[in-house]
Design a protein around this motif. Structure first.
Motif, mmCIF file in Angstrom:
data_model
loop_
_atom_site.group_PDB
_atom_site.id
_atom_site.type_symbol
_atom_site.label_atom_id
_atom_site.label_comp_id
_atom_site.label_asym_id
_atom_site.label_seq_id
_atom_site.Cartn_x
_atom_site.Cartn_y
_atom_site.Cartn_z
ATOM 1 N N HIS A 78 55.456 61.587 32.476
ATOM 2 C CA HIS A 78 54.710 60.978 31.345
ATOM 3 C C HIS A 78 53.535 60.298 31.496
ATOM 4 O O HIS A 78 53.045 60.252 32.469
ATOM 5 C CB HIS A 78 55.906 59.843 31.153
ATOM 6 C CG HIS A 78 57.251 60.019 30.901
ATOM 7 N ND1 HIS A 78 57.974 60.397 29.774
ATOM 8 C CD2 HIS A 78 58.002 60.556 32.081
ATOM 9 C CE1 HIS A 78 59.020 60.740 29.872
ATOM 10 N NE2 HIS A 78 59.280 61.005 31.127
ATOM 11 N N MET A 105 49.431 56.877 33.134
ATOM 12 C CA MET A 105 50.750 57.372 33.708
ATOM 13 C C MET A 105 51.524 56.343 34.409
ATOM 14 O O MET A 105 51.037 55.440 34.825
ATOM 15 C CB MET A 105 50.445 58.413 34.744
ATOM 16 C CG MET A 105 51.664 59.262 34.909
ATOM 17 S SD MET A 105 51.225 60.519 36.245
ATOM 18 C CE MET A 105 49.876 61.595 35.328
ATOM 19 N N PRO A 106 52.815 55.997 33.897
ATOM 20 C CA PRO A 106 53.622 55.047 34.579
ATOM 21 C C PRO A 106 53.694 55.426 36.022
ATOM 22 O O PRO A 106 53.539 56.607 36.522
ATOM 23 C CB PRO A 106 55.027 55.369 33.929
ATOM 24 C CG PRO A 106 54.983 56.384 32.962
ATOM 25 C CD PRO A 106 53.502 56.960 32.819
ATOM 26 N N ALA A 107 53.863 54.033 36.744
ATOM 27 C CA ALA A 107 53.735 54.072 38.295
ATOM 28 C C ALA A 107 54.732 55.170 38.817
ATOM 29 O O ALA A 107 54.519 55.740 39.746
ATOM 30 C CB ALA A 107 54.027 52.827 38.817
ATOM 31 N N ASP A 132 55.978 57.998 37.706
ATOM 32 C CA ASP A 132 55.582 59.481 37.572
ATOM 33 C C ASP A 132 54.375 59.471 38.374
ATOM 34 O O ASP A 132 54.285 60.458 39.041
ATOM 35 C CB ASP A 132 55.224 59.777 35.966
ATOM 36 C CG ASP A 132 56.467 59.948 35.599
ATOM 37 O OD1 ASP A 132 57.574 59.848 35.999
ATOM 38 O OD2 ASP A 132 56.333 59.730 34.143
ATOM 39 N N ARG A 133 53.513 58.454 38.587
ATOM 40 C CA ARG A 133 52.321 58.707 39.537
ATOM 41 C C ARG A 133 52.812 58.972 40.922
ATOM 42 O O ARG A 133 52.083 59.584 41.674
ATOM 43 C CB ARG A 133 51.215 57.522 39.453
ATOM 44 C CG ARG A 133 50.090 57.896 39.989
ATOM 45 C CD ARG A 133 48.927 56.869 39.630
ATOM 46 N NE ARG A 133 48.482 56.910 38.122
ATOM 47 C CZ ARG A 133 47.708 57.831 37.440
ATOM 48 N NH1 ARG A 133 47.224 58.914 38.316
ATOM 49 N NH2 ARG A 133 47.455 57.977 36.224
ATOM 50 N N GLU A 143 56.461 60.590 21.781
ATOM 51 C CA GLU A 143 56.247 61.553 22.826
ATOM 52 C C GLU A 143 56.505 62.853 22.469
ATOM 53 O O GLU A 143 57.227 63.289 21.881
ATOM 54 C CB GLU A 143 56.858 61.119 23.898
ATOM 55 C CG GLU A 143 56.457 61.436 25.340
ATOM 56 C CD GLU A 143 57.607 60.840 26.296
ATOM 57 O OE1 GLU A 143 56.916 60.186 27.237
ATOM 58 O OE2 GLU A 143 58.541 61.230 26.411
ATOM 59 N N ARG A 162 50.921 60.652 23.302
ATOM 60 C CA ARG A 162 51.689 60.508 24.593
ATOM 61 C C ARG A 162 52.584 61.827 24.769
ATOM 62 O O ARG A 162 52.933 62.496 23.767
ATOM 63 C CB ARG A 162 52.779 59.284 24.475
ATOM 64 C CG ARG A 162 52.088 57.997 24.443
ATOM 65 C CD ARG A 162 52.504 56.746 23.859
ATOM 66 N NE ARG A 162 54.173 56.932 24.544
ATOM 67 C CZ ARG A 162 55.571 56.817 23.912
ATOM 68 N NH1 ARG A 162 55.362 56.828 22.482
ATOM 69 N NH2 ARG A 162 56.535 56.923 24.731
#
Ligand SMILES: [Cu+2]
Length: 122
Positions: free
Chosen positions: A92, A68-70, A72-73, A20, A44
């Protein structure tokens, strides 16, 4: 005996998962620094947003396209992240396919004062 070691080192480099990368973006009156965020498709990232003054980071098209991970969303509302003064938000994501996506601050007149930017994915 140097050649086999070199081959091994190259193989390990190729097999390593993409790590990342961190991107720092500062929001201030009335600009994003940097205003152009260059990304590589499939890489990433963690986008670290900081703000002096109240601003928003609005990038509806980009947020819709990026994986995007939930957690962060959930920080995104109506295509944008709101930041109070002296706050920070991390997002992220994995860069989507090649293209350009606009960024702006949606606060009254901020974009017309120059508070715009873009993601450029290659
Ligand atoms: Cu603003």
């Amino acid at each position: 005996m140097k050649a086999p070691l070199l081959v091994l080192a190259l193989a390990l480099t190729a097999a390593a998962p993409a790590s990342e990368q961190r991107i720092d973006v500062a929001l201030s009156n009335f600009k994003f620094t940097p205003s152009t965020i260059a990304l590589v498709h499939g890489q990433r990232y963690v986008l670290h947003l900081t703000s002096s003054g109240g601003h928003s980071f609005a990038a509806r098209d980009f947020f819709a396209a990026a994986a995007m991970p939930a957690a962060d969303r959930a920080k995104i509302r109506d295509g944008k992240v709101e930041l109070d003064s002296d706050t920070a938000v991390d997002l992220h994501f994995t860069a989507p396919g090649a293209g350009t996506h606009p960024i702006k601050c949606t606060h009254l007149l901020h974009a017309s004062f120059g508070m715009t930017g873009k993601f450029v994915v290659n």
